[in-house]
Design an enzyme around this catalytic site. Structure first.
Site, PDB file in Angstrom:
ATOM      1  N   GLU A 192      33.932  40.096  32.941  1.00 17.60           N
ATOM      2  CA  GLU A 192      35.015  39.147  33.274  1.00 17.60           C
ATOM      3  C   GLU A 192      34.565  37.711  33.037  1.00 17.60           C
ATOM      4  O   GLU A 192      33.374  37.434  32.825  1.00 17.60           O
ATOM      5  CB  GLU A 192      35.439  39.329  34.730  1.00 17.60           C
ATOM      6  CG  GLU A 192      34.316  39.079  35.718  1.00 17.60           C
ATOM      7  CD  GLU A 192      34.773  38.370  36.986  1.00 17.60           C
ATOM      8  OE1 GLU A 192      35.587  37.431  36.902  1.00 17.60           O
ATOM      9  OE2 GLU A 192      34.284  38.751  38.070  1.00 17.60           O
ATOM     10  N   LYS A 235      33.366  40.998  48.018  1.00 18.35           N
ATOM     11  CA  LYS A 235      32.724  39.814  48.573  1.00 18.35           C
ATOM     12  C   LYS A 235      32.845  39.802  50.083  1.00 18.35           C
ATOM     13  O   LYS A 235      33.911  40.066  50.640  1.00 18.35           O
ATOM     14  CB  LYS A 235      33.355  38.561  47.992  1.00 18.35           C
ATOM     15  CG  LYS A 235      32.741  38.175  46.673  1.00 18.35           C
ATOM     16  CD  LYS A 235      33.644  37.288  45.881  1.00 18.35           C
ATOM     17  CE  LYS A 235      34.819  38.111  45.373  1.00 18.35           C
ATOM     18  NZ  LYS A 235      35.785  37.295  44.656  1.00 18.35           N
TER      19      LYS A 235
END
Ligand code: PSU
Ligand code: MN
Length: 314
Positions: free
Chosen positions: A25, A159
Site C-alpha cells: 500500500e 493498530k
C-alpha cells in the site's frame, strides 16, 4: 472513457508467468511516515521482497493514473508529495477523474491488487473499529474490503489506537479469518501482545499456504480475504504497557483538537511518534519490513503450488 491503469513491465510479466507477487500500500508512504523515512522504508521493503525472491507491487495513484508497481522515480515523487490524498474505496474513482495524486489505503490497495490477480499483500497495520465508534461510527473501510477481496493480507495486527476487541468482532461478522503467526495472542502493532487471544493460529508458511489454498478451493461458496497477524520482532517492540499510556495521551489530544474521520489515523500515528521521541517510527518500519518478508515467503509458497495444478473437490 478508458481507465488509466498502468502496470510496470516487470509486474505485467510476473502476472503472466505466475511469479510470486506482493502488493504494497502507499498511504503508509503519504500519510503514515514523514519524509525521508517514508521513502527509505518503501525502498527497503521492496528490496526485502526481491531478496526473498518475489516481486513487489507498490500501488498508488499518480496524477490520476493508478500504478500497479511503482518505478523508483515515482516512488520518490510520491514520498515527497505534501498534499497527497488518502484514498480508500470511496475515493479512488473521484481521485482518478480529478487526476489527483494519493496513497491507497489497505482497502483501495486490495481493490487494485485483486483486479489484476495479485493475491498477497503486506502492510503495517490495517484500519479497524475506532475507539468511541459507538458514537462516531468510525469503522475503517479496510474491514469491508477484507470481506470482499480475495487477498492474504499480512499485517502486525490492527493498530493499537483502535478498539481491538470490536475490530475482532467486526472481522468475525464479515467472515474474515484472523490468524496469529507463531503465537496465541493477537499482536497489537507496536507490541507483540494485546491481551486478546487470536481467533486462529498458524506456525509455518506451509500451513498458511495449505489454509489459503483450501480457501481458494472453497471460493465458489464466496469468500474474501484472510488476515495474517505477524508480531513485530521482539528486539523492535514497544511493550503494551508503554504504548497504552502514549495511545491514551494521543487520543486525548486528538479529541481536544477535534480531529476525526480520515485524519484520525495519520494524526494519531504522528502524535505517537512525537510522544515516543521517534521510537514508534523505528518500530513501525521494523514491523513493515518483517511483514514484507513473511508475505514474500507466502507468495512464493503459493506460486510453487500453482505450478502443479490440483483438482478441487467441487
Ligand atoms: N498503518 C500504518 N500507517 C498507516 C496506515 C496503516 O502504520 O498510514 C493506513 C493504512 O493505509 C490503512 C489506513 O488502510 O491507515 C486506515 O485508515 P482509516 O482508519 O481512515 O480507514
Ligand atoms: Mn475512518
Amino acid at each position: 472513457m478508458p481507465i488509466d491503469v498502468t502496470l510496470t513491465p516487470e509486474i505485467e510479466a510476473g502476472l503472466r508467468d505466475g511469479k510470486a507477487l506482493v502488493a504494497l500500500e502507499s498511504t503508509i508512504i503519504t500519510h503514515g511516515m514523514p519524509w525521508p523515512d517514508n521513502h527509505s522504508m518503501a525502498t527497503n521493503v521492496e528490496a526485502i521482497i526481491r531478496h526473498e525472491g518475489a516481486l513487489p507491487a507498490t500501488i498508488a495513484l499518480i496524477d490520476g493514473v493508478l500504478h500497479i508497481g511503482l518505478e523508483e522515480a515515482s516512488r520518490e515523487q510520491l514520498a515527497k508529495t505534501e498534499n497527497a490524498m488518502k484514498l480508500s474505496r470511496a475515493d479512488l474513482a473521484f481521485a482518478m477523474a480529478a487526476k489527483a495524486t494519493g496513497g491507497t489505503t489497505v482497502a483501495a490497495t486490495m481493490m487494485a491488487a485483486a483486479s489484476v490477480g495479485i493475491g498477497v499483500f503486506a502492510t503495517g497495520g490495517i484500519g479497524g473499529v475506532h475507539r468511541g465508534a459507538g458514537q462516531t461510527f468510525d469503522i475503517s473501510a479496510d474491514l469491508d474490503e477484507l470481506a470482499r477481496s480475495p487477498l492474504t493480507v499480512v499485517c502486525a495486527g490492527a493498530k493499537a489506537i483502535l478498539d481491538l476487541p470490536k475490530t475482532l468482532e467486526a472481522l468475525e461478522t464479515r467472515g474474515v479469518p484472523v490468524v496469529a503467526f507463531g503465537q496465541d495472542e493477537l499482536p497489537a502493532f507496536w507490541s507483540r501482545q494485546s491481551g486478546l487471544e487470536a481467533p486462529l493460529r498458524l506456525d509455518t508458511v506451509e500451513t498458511i499456504g495449505d489454509f489459503i489454498t483450501i480457501r481458494k478451493e472453497l471460493a465458489r461458496m464466496g469468500h474474501g480475504g484472510v488476515l495474517i497477524c505477524n508480531p513485530v520482532p521482539a528486539s523492535n517492540e514497544i511493550p503494551l504497557e508503554v504504548m497504552t499510556l502514549h495511545i491514551e495521551t494521543a487520543l486525548a489530544q486528538a479529541a481536544q483538537a477535534k480531529v476525526s474521520g480520515k485524519d484520525a489515523t495519520p494524526y494519531l500515528l504522528a502524535k505517537i511518534v512525537e510522544l515516543t521521541s521517534g521510537e514508534s517510527l523505528k518500530t513501525n518500519i521494523a514491523l513493515v519490513e518483517n511483514n514484507a518478508r513473511l508475505a514474500a515467503k507466502i507468495a512464493i509458497d503459493l506460486a510453487k503450488r500453482n505450478e502443479k495444478p490440483r483438482i478441487g473437490f467441487m
